[in-house]
Motif scaffolding. Structure first.
Motif: not given
Length: 183
Positions: A163-166, A180-181, A156-161, A168-171
């Motif tokens: 940095a979170g988008s980056q 998962v979210g 689960l990624i904490y931070g939807a800014g 998510l893209a790398s994972l």
């Protein structure tokens, strides 16, 4: 987890089959899908689930198109490709094969004097593209679903800014972690 073990056992038993056996399975399934596609073209054109009265005109199509279709698909390399690596090029080969089958259907209809609507070969081509190409995509998705759910760690990624988008893209390309979210 018992359900997951069933999927893993099924996948491992299929993967252990010799390459030639897997190619034959794909060829027989393609032939069956082509028969289904032709029947579905009739059913859609005549708006009947059982257009048996109309099928008698096209018996030759049901005998020839699946056999020729498997030959065309083999010549286009569909049975050499490994399903795990299905990509746009393979789906383009399926589309090319469907176009060739439609052209052959029109030629066969003209030469044999078969009296059917001209829309049936076109509908057949579209349905065969969806069924044959879709079967490859479904098997590929099943393979990756089975492999990825077995060996991945859910995160689960904490931070939807940004940095979170980056992250998510790398994972999203990482097969060891499944996002998962976002929180």
């Amino acid at each position: 987890m018992e359900n997951q073990e069933i999927h893993e056992n099924l996948l491992s038993s299929v993967l252990k089959l010799p390459r030639r056996v897997k190619q034959l399975i794909m060829a027989f399934s393609d032939a069956a899908l082509l028969v289904f596609s032709l029947w579905a073209a009739y059913a859609l054109r005549f708006s009947e689930w059982s257009p048996y009265g109309w099928l008698s005109n096209g018996v030759l199509l049901f005998a020839v198109l699946p056999l020729v279709g498997v030959f065309v698909f083999a010549r286009l390399g569909l049975y050499r490709a490994v399903i795990r690596y299905v990509n746009f090029r393979l789906l383009a080969a399926v589309a090319t094969g469907a176009v060739i089958l439609v052209a052959l259907a029109f030629i066969l209809i003209a030469l044999a004097g078969i009296q059917i609507p001209r829309s049936i070969p076109i509908i057949f081509g579209l349905i065969s593209l969806l069924s044959v190409g879709g079967s490859r995509v479904v098997v590929r998705s099943y393979y990756y679903w089975t492999v990825l759910t077995k060996n991945t760690q859910r995160v689960l990624i904490y931070g939807a800014g940004s940095a979170g988008s980056q992250l998510l893209a790398s994972l999203s390309n990482d097969h060891e972690m499944q996002v998962v979210g976002l929180v």
